[in-house]
Motif scaffolding. Structure first.
Motif, PDB file in Angstrom:
ATOM      1  N   GLN A 203       7.107 -55.338-168.820  1.00 63.17           N
ATOM      2  CA  GLN A 203       6.427 -56.259-167.904  1.00 63.17           C
ATOM      3  C   GLN A 203       4.972 -55.150-167.749  1.00 63.17           C
ATOM      4  O   GLN A 203       5.289 -54.075-167.211  1.00 63.17           O
ATOM      5  CB  GLN A 203       6.969 -56.386-166.511  1.00 63.17           C
ATOM      6  CG  GLN A 203       6.159 -57.155-165.648  1.00 63.17           C
ATOM      7  CD  GLN A 203       5.940 -58.600-166.082  1.00 63.17           C
ATOM      8  OE1 GLN A 203       7.081 -59.355-166.752  1.00 63.17           O
ATOM      9  NE2 GLN A 203       4.754 -59.024-166.028  1.00 63.17           N
TER      10      GLN A 203
ATOM     11  N   LYS B 209      -2.640 -58.070-167.665  1.00 61.63           N
ATOM     12  CA  LYS B 209      -2.519 -57.371-166.189  1.00 61.63           C
ATOM     13  C   LYS B 209      -2.706 -55.771-166.335  1.00 61.63           C
ATOM     14  O   LYS B 209      -2.923 -55.208-165.194  1.00 61.63           O
ATOM     15  CB  LYS B 209      -1.212 -57.854-165.757  1.00 61.63           C
ATOM     16  CG  LYS B 209      -1.023 -59.088-165.415  1.00 61.63           C
ATOM     17  CD  LYS B 209      -1.632 -59.413-164.047  1.00 61.63           C
ATOM     18  CE  LYS B 209      -1.106 -61.008-163.464  1.00 61.63           C
ATOM     19  NZ  LYS B 209      -0.904 -61.946-164.671  1.00 61.63           N
ATOM     20  N   SER B 210      -2.704 -55.226-167.507  1.00 62.24           N
ATOM     21  CA  SER B 210      -2.735 -53.955-167.740  1.00 62.24           C
ATOM     22  C   SER B 210      -4.079 -53.327-167.778  1.00 62.24           C
ATOM     23  O   SER B 210      -5.114 -54.326-167.906  1.00 62.24           O
ATOM     24  CB  SER B 210      -1.704 -53.412-169.051  1.00 62.24           C
ATOM     25  OG  SER B 210      -2.434 -53.958-170.097  1.00 62.24           O
TER      26      SER B 210
ATOM     27  N   TYR C  34       1.490 -54.256-165.690  1.00 68.17           N
ATOM     28  CA  TYR C  34       0.884 -54.296-164.208  1.00 68.17           C
ATOM     29  C   TYR C  34      -0.226 -53.340-164.454  1.00 68.17           C
ATOM     30  O   TYR C  34      -0.196 -52.391-165.263  1.00 68.17           O
ATOM     31  CB  TYR C  34       1.746 -54.044-163.439  1.00 68.17           C
ATOM     32  CG  TYR C  34       2.683 -52.897-163.342  1.00 68.17           C
ATOM     33  CD1 TYR C  34       2.077 -51.654-162.934  1.00 68.17           C
ATOM     34  CD2 TYR C  34       4.067 -52.999-164.074  1.00 68.17           C
ATOM     35  CE1 TYR C  34       2.919 -50.554-163.161  1.00 68.17           C
ATOM     36  CE2 TYR C  34       4.517 -51.675-164.336  1.00 68.17           C
ATOM     37  CZ  TYR C  34       4.266 -50.545-163.782  1.00 68.17           C
ATOM     38  OH  TYR C  34       4.960 -49.321-164.027  1.00 68.17           O
ATOM     39  N   GLU C  35      -0.998 -53.433-163.112  1.00 71.19           N
ATOM     40  CA  GLU C  35      -2.140 -52.521-163.217  1.00 71.19           C
ATOM     41  C   GLU C  35      -1.765 -51.277-163.022  1.00 71.19           C
ATOM     42  O   GLU C  35      -0.786 -50.798-162.258  1.00 71.19           O
ATOM     43  CB  GLU C  35      -3.158 -52.847-162.036  1.00 71.19           C
ATOM     44  CG  GLU C  35      -4.420 -52.744-162.144  1.00 71.19           C
ATOM     45  CD  GLU C  35      -5.262 -52.943-161.283  1.00 71.19           C
ATOM     46  OE1 GLU C  35      -5.184 -54.219-160.796  1.00 71.19           O
ATOM     47  OE2 GLU C  35      -6.185 -52.468-160.706  1.00 71.19           O
TER      48      GLU C  35
END
Lengths: 486, 316
Positions: free
Chosen positions: B73, B157-158, B75-76
């Motif tokens: 998953q 999102k990364s 994410y930032e």
């Protein structure tokens, strides 16, 4: 055969590129591999596959769809073929003519669609002597195989490199070249010979061949037309864009504004992509254990040289002051447009406009769309007579406090002050306080001091003075600005 | 690439029917993408609005092929230590301690500095070795003997940097760990990679170039009705058609967030719980919060509720 498949793919990719899909050589190779797996049998499958391999955004998918439909227009041949078999004529009756007449009737609504019944009847009675055309093109034309004819056209097209077509005046030339490559001279000779013979059957055959030749000519023209739209239409656009980038902004005409706006957005996007990645180490946040451990190993594993994970993007704080008086309004329009598009990388940019009194338009820019923002700026501040002194005074009174050593100030104007007070000491103060003061002057350097221009007074109080009168200049300046800020 | 259940990917029709057997209804584009991803050994980048089954596609593929689904998953702030590998720092520190204490024994008998250093060199360097390596999802997927499905979820999102980290993995199915070397996937069992993106930011061209690109749009009424049927078979046909027609119409309205397939399915389940046989304005008003997630949207739709409901009823 494989080379033909490869070539088809390469041609298709070229078409996609002119339609502004950025297809890389690697993707072209992927497309070839995909073709080997997928094959040509199922058109829908082929389209889906190529679309998945070659187009990478929803917009591109749409453009791909259009290109695919016009490039691989197989369905046209097959429907022609179906029509060919459809009329229940006796065996030796429905020669090449009726079918292709129908096909044309389909192409041009209201054409000779109804004439075919009589036509074919007549042909049937003509077909008696068992005469065969001798030239290869003649044989091909009377062989009723519209697929073969189309393939021949395409091959001839490759031979004469119809995909090099650039302007529409070349259409006739290429049509002619393709016909020649297909063996038109032979056919002409044959028709001539047949007509001279005089016998009924021969004249008939000559007539048939003439008809078939004319039909072929239409087909070829059609093909060239299509190739023109595929290959040349967009390269014309690219040419135009290149020119527009270099042309002086003041010479741009209203009808070009839309194109220019597109270019400005593209440039801004490029700059955003290049500069949004610049990062600087942060001094707090998450501890980067790996780096810290690595760096402190030399100190016997005692952690005292700490490393952090977070980084921050450093972006310049820009204040842009635009002269929008009559003489430079054309240029400021584009600078404002550029700033508007750069909002993503320059969130701290503040824009001001003036003729004499300075007004801030930052909020206006943030809230309304480009067209409206431009129009309102011009209405509120534009086209008065210039007073740089007043502008600098206003700036000093309202904004000087916000200028700090991280601020870059860009002034766009011709420094023509109508012989008023220059107030250059205020500019000096800005020079001392700000990180950089850049003056962009749309006039060539020679006229910077001619007449009421005061550049000689202002220039010493700037870190940088530049001539800026085309989009290329503008891009360079803004790019340097972003780079020098880190 | 080959896998133990290769026959399940024989052609597009087979894939479609296999998906259907697992209650995942797809269009030919989706099946084509999976087919090509397998045969070209390329990752698929799936884009589309939220809730159209992007993640579900990866999971279903894993299920169909009977492979493990390794999920990352995004994410930032996600970085290599969370995505690829991490050193076991505790163990490493212990190791240095142990080494320090036993240093005397190891170097016992060495004469002078140069001999000690030579002895130290003879000693295998295991400080940075696989024993001290903690594999994270990407590395895990690569080292999977049987092959697996790797799902890199919400890659948008990364950060930009993370995208670049992925490039080596996506194009060559290998990862370089400076201290150890290059880890390659079993060439016969390369992982099948799915990346999903909600388009919150533009994915870089470099990444796109390495992937097949699949765009999953909202389904048309026909497909959506099939999906609802597959997922919530107990919904009576009449109600199913009505609610699909209703949702389809909502998607044309100017809403902050239009309902996705997952919301249609939730709604169908809700209506089953309420034992409804058919839509009516009151019922819709009570359950509107299942499909619309913003108060603003709910208010907007409520104003036109009667009309939309009537149209949905009429259409079916």
């Amino acid at each position: 055969m494989t080379s033909m498949i490869d070539r088809t793919v390469v041609d298709f990719v070229k078409v996609l590129r002119t339609a502004e899909l950025a297809v890389s050589p690697a993707e072209t190779l992927d497309a070839m591999r995909a073709l080997n797996i997928v094959g040509y049998e199922d058109r829908e499958f082929l389209k889906n596959s190529l679309s998945i391999v070659l187009s990478k955004t929803p917009d591109e998918k749409e453009a791909f769809e259009t290109c695919f439909e016009s490039f691989f227009s197989f369905d046209k041949f097959s429907s022609a073929e179906a029509q060919e078999q459809q009329p229940g004529h006796p065996e030796n009756d429905g020669k090449f003519d009726p079918a292709s007449e129908q096909q044309e009737g389909g192409g041009k609504p209201g054409g000779q669609g109804m004439g075919q019944g009589g036509g074919s009847g007549e042909e049937a009675s003509d077909d008696e002597g068992g005469l065969e055309p001798t030239s290869s093109l003649g044989k091909l034309l009377l062989a009723r195989d519209s697929n073969a004819i189309m393939i021949a056209i395409v091959e001839a097209g490759w031979e004469v490199q119809v995909n090099e077509i650039v302007v529409f005046t070349q259409k006739g030339l290429y049509a002619r070249k393709i016909m020649d490559a297909m063996g038109l001279p032979d056919l002409q000779n044959e028709i001539g010979a047949l007509q001279n013979e005089g016998s009924n059957a021969r004249t008939n055959l000559a007539g048939k061949l003439t008809k078939a030749r004319d039909r072929l000519r239409d087909k070829v023209r059609d093909y060239v037309e299509k190739q023109f739209f595929l290959h040349a239409d967009e390269s014309g656009k690219q040419l135009r864009e290149e020119l527009l980038k270099k042309v002086k902004l003041s010479n741009l005409e209203k009808r070009n504004f839309k194109d220019v706006q597109e270019i400005v957005f593209k440039m801004a996007k490029k700059l955003i992509a290049v500069h949004s990645k610049r990062r600087k180490q942060f001094r707090r946040g998450h501890l980067d254990i790996r780096k810290t451990l690595r760096h402190n190993m030399q100190y016997d594993g005692m952690f005292f040289d700490l490393h952090w994970k977070s980084k921050k993007i450093d972006r310049p704080k820009v204040m842009c002051i635009c002269d929008v008086s009559g003489s430079v309004s054309n240029y400021s329009r584009f600078l404002l447009m550029f700033l508007y598009s750069l909002a993503e990388v320059l969130p701290k940019a503040r824009s001001f406009a003036f003729s004499s009194d300075l007004g801030e338009v930052t909020r206006l820019f943030a809230q309304s769309d480009l067209e409206e923002a431009m129009a309102r700026t011009m209405r509120d501040y534009g086209n008065g007579s210039t007073d740089y002194g007043q502008m600098l005074l206003d700036f000093k009174n309202n904004c000087m406090d916000d200028v700090d050593k991280k601020t870059t100030i860009i002034i766009l104007g011709d420094a023509r002050n109508n012989y008023g007070d220059t107030q250059s000491e205020i500019l000096k103060e800005m020079y001392d306080k700000a990180k950089r003061v850049i003056w962009l002057n749309p006039e060539p350097k020679m006229s910077w001091t001619v007449g009421d221009a005061e550049m000689n007074k202002y220039a010493p109080c700037c870190h940088q003075t530049e001539v800026c009168n085309s989009l290329m200049h503008l891009e360079r300046v803004v790019s340097n600005l972003l780079r020098s800020s880190t | 690439m080959s896998t133990k259940n290769e026959s399940r990917l024989a052609n597009v029709e087979v894939i479609e029917s296999n998906f259907e057997a697992l209650n995942y209804i797809c269009n030919p584009q989706i099946a084509t993408a999976v087919f090509l991803a397998y045969h070209l050994e390329k990752p698929i980048l799936i884009e589309g609005p939220p809730g159209v089954g992007k993640t579900e596609l990866a999971k279903t593929t894993a299920e169909m092929l009977d492979l493990e689904c390794v999920r990352l998953q995004c994410y930032e702030g996600l970085d290599e230590s969370k995505a690829i590998y991490e050193w076991k720092y505790g163990k490493q520190l212990l190791y240095t301690q142990v080494l320090k204490e036993t240093l005397g024994e190891i170097l016992g008998g060495a004469q002078g500095l140069s001999q000690s250093v030579d002895k130290l060199h003879e000693f295998g360097d295991i400080f940075f070795s696989e024993q001290f390596l903690e594999p994270r999802p990407l590395l895990k997927a690569l080292k999977h003997e049987e092959g697996c499905v790797l799902l890199i979820d919400e890659v948008d999102k990364s950060d930009h940097e993370f995208e670049s980290l992925l490039l080596e993995m996506l194009s060559d199915f290998q990862l370089s760990i400076p201290e150890i070397g290059t880890v390659k996937a079993n060439p016969k069992r390369k992982p099948l990679v799915f990346l999903t993106s909600n388009n919150t930011r533009e994915i870089s061209d470099a990444l796109k170039r390495r992937c097949l690109h699949l765009y999953i749009p909202f389904p048309d009424a026909d497909l959506e009705s099939k999906i609802v049927h597959a997922r919530v078979p107990e919904v009576p046909e009449k109600l199913r058609l009505q609610l699909v027609a209703f949702v389809q119409e909502l998607r044309d309205m100017d809403l902050k967030k239009v309902p996705a397939i997952s919301e249609t399915i939730d709604w169908a389940r809700t209506l089953i719980l309420l034992h409804s046989e058919s839509l009516d304005a009151d019922l819709v008003r009570q359950t509107l919060n299942v499909i619309l997630k913003f108060q603003e949207d709910i208010e907007n739709v409520e104003a036109e509720l009667q009309g939309v409901t009537n149209r949905a009823l009429k259409e079916t």
